[in-house]
Design a protein around this motif. Structure first.
Motif, short mmCIF file in Angstrom:
data_model
loop_
_atom_site.label_atom_id
_atom_site.label_comp_id
_atom_site.label_asym_id
_atom_site.label_seq_id
_atom_site.Cartn_x
_atom_site.Cartn_y
_atom_site.Cartn_z
N VAL A 153 0.85 -1.20 0.00
CA VAL A 153 0.00 0.00 0.00
C VAL A 153 0.88 1.25 0.00
O VAL A 153 0.55 2.27 -0.65
CB VAL A 153 -0.96 -0.02 1.21
CG1 VAL A 153 -1.80 1.25 1.26
CG2 VAL A 153 -1.86 -1.25 1.15
N TRP A 165 1.93 1.86 -3.49
CA TRP A 165 0.81 2.44 -4.26
C TRP A 165 0.63 3.92 -3.97
O TRP A 165 0.49 4.74 -4.88
CB TRP A 165 -0.46 1.66 -3.91
CG TRP A 165 -1.69 2.13 -4.63
CD1 TRP A 165 -2.52 3.16 -4.28
CD2 TRP A 165 -2.24 1.59 -5.83
NE1 TRP A 165 -3.56 3.31 -5.16
CE2 TRP A 165 -3.40 2.34 -6.14
CE3 TRP A 165 -1.85 0.54 -6.68
CZ2 TRP A 165 -4.18 2.07 -7.26
CZ3 TRP A 165 -2.64 0.28 -7.79
CH2 TRP A 165 -3.79 1.04 -8.08
N THR A 166 0.67 4.27 -2.67
CA THR A 166 0.49 5.68 -2.30
C THR A 166 1.69 6.51 -2.74
O THR A 166 1.54 7.72 -3.02
CB THR A 166 0.31 5.81 -0.79
OG1 THR A 166 1.42 5.22 -0.10
CG2 THR A 166 -0.98 5.13 -0.34
N LEU A 197 -5.08 6.73 -1.63
CA LEU A 197 -5.50 5.34 -1.46
C LEU A 197 -6.60 4.94 -2.41
O LEU A 197 -7.18 3.85 -2.27
CB LEU A 197 -5.99 5.12 -0.01
CG LEU A 197 -4.93 5.23 1.08
CD1 LEU A 197 -5.57 5.17 2.46
CD2 LEU A 197 -3.89 4.11 0.91
#
Length: 308
Positions: free
Chosen positions: A295, A298-299, A305
């Protein structure tokens, strides 16, 4: 004739029968029966008492029917007497006369041989004492000297470098999956910051787990358990990795990625580590800790998000 009349045959037979009864002792049976009934009125006649009366009657009326008594066996000597005899024998003190020493002239060769033997015995005793002292010293705690050449390897084991590489690879996978153009600078900064945060979390974990790591074969050779580095050095290394890593993620990438990195360090060190010995729910916390690095990638790429 009068005498013959007086002693008629029936009377003679009766007298003969009475005389026979007296000679055989049968006339005593009614008297004994009366005595037996009288005794029965006084107390209860048991089988042993009745047997005793029968034997008395047999021995008194007929001397031929007497019991045969078995010869009494010799008494066996008790073991206590044997023990007493043994103790008495042990107490006997044999006095030995002192023997006067015989002084014999010793040659120079025998004296030299004796001196050599004494020296060899002394040397063996010294070697044995030295071995014992070394073994005792090995068992005791002693301070280990840290060399600068060994420090990188020790710090790599303290930070669990293989696990850190796995965390960085998952963060890179999350960055690569983002539907945005690839930015090499952002990718390197995100990977470096994630790696430093992972090193800090693993070092703090080992700092808390020293008493428990020392009891397991898998973890008993860790640096803090073996005393290769001090706990202060481990804490300083964790701080020197965590603070720059979170700063790099916050300022170099974006604040959201830095917040996720700080939250992951807190979750791993303050929640997952103590919950190992408290509840099985620590596996769920560990799953969240392992899911946050992708995550973060991704951020780092998207800045949010959202699913994109």
């Amino acid at each position: 004739m009068s005498a013959a009349r007086c002693c008629s045959p029936p009377r003679a037979l009766a007298g003969l029968f009475v005389w026979r009864l007296k000679s055989t002792g049968v006339w005593q049976i009614p008297c004994q029966f009366v005595q037996l009934c009288h005794t029965a009125n006084d107390r209860l006649i048991t089988f042993q008492y009745f047997n005793f009366l029968r034997r008395m009657y047999v021995t008194q009326c007929n001397k031929d029917l007497s019991q045969r008594a078995k010869p009494k066996s010799n008494s066996v000597a008790s073991p206590f007497r044997e023990l007493q005899q043994l103790e008495q024998e042990k107490k006997v003190i044999h006095k030995i006369r002192p023997v006067s020493p015989v002084h014999l002239p010793l040659s120079e060769a025998s004296m030299s041989n004796e001196l050599r033997e004494m020296k060899s015995v002394a040397q063996t005793e010294d070697s044995v004492a030295a071995v014992r002292a070394e073994a005792k010293g090995d068992r005791q705690w002693k301070e280990m000297k840290l060399q600068l050449d060994d420090l990188p390897g020790i710090l790599a084991r303290l930070s669990k470098i293989k696990l850190t590489a796995l965390v960085v690879s998952t963060a890179s996978a999350g960055f690569a999956m983002a539907p945005v153009p690839f930015d090499l600078t952002c990718f390197l900064l995100a990977s470096l910051g994630t790696g430093l945060a992972s090193c800090a979390a693993n070092s703090i974990n080992q700092f808390f787990e020293v008493p428990f790591d020392s009891n397991m074969n898998r973890t008993k050779n860790r640096p803090l358990v073996r005393g290769q580095i001090s706990p202060l050095l481990a804490v300083c290394f964790a701080a020197s990795c965590g603070v720059p890593g979170i700063t790099l993620l916050t300022l170099g990438v974006n604040p959201l990625t830095g917040a996720l990195g700080a939250f992951n360090i807190f979750l791993y060190t303050c929640c997952y580590t103590p919950m190992k010995r408290m509840s099985i729910a620590n596996t769920w916390v560990g799953a969240v800790v392992g899911a946050i690095p992708p995550v973060m990638g991704w951020t780092a790429a998207t800045g949010s998000l959202d699913a994109g």
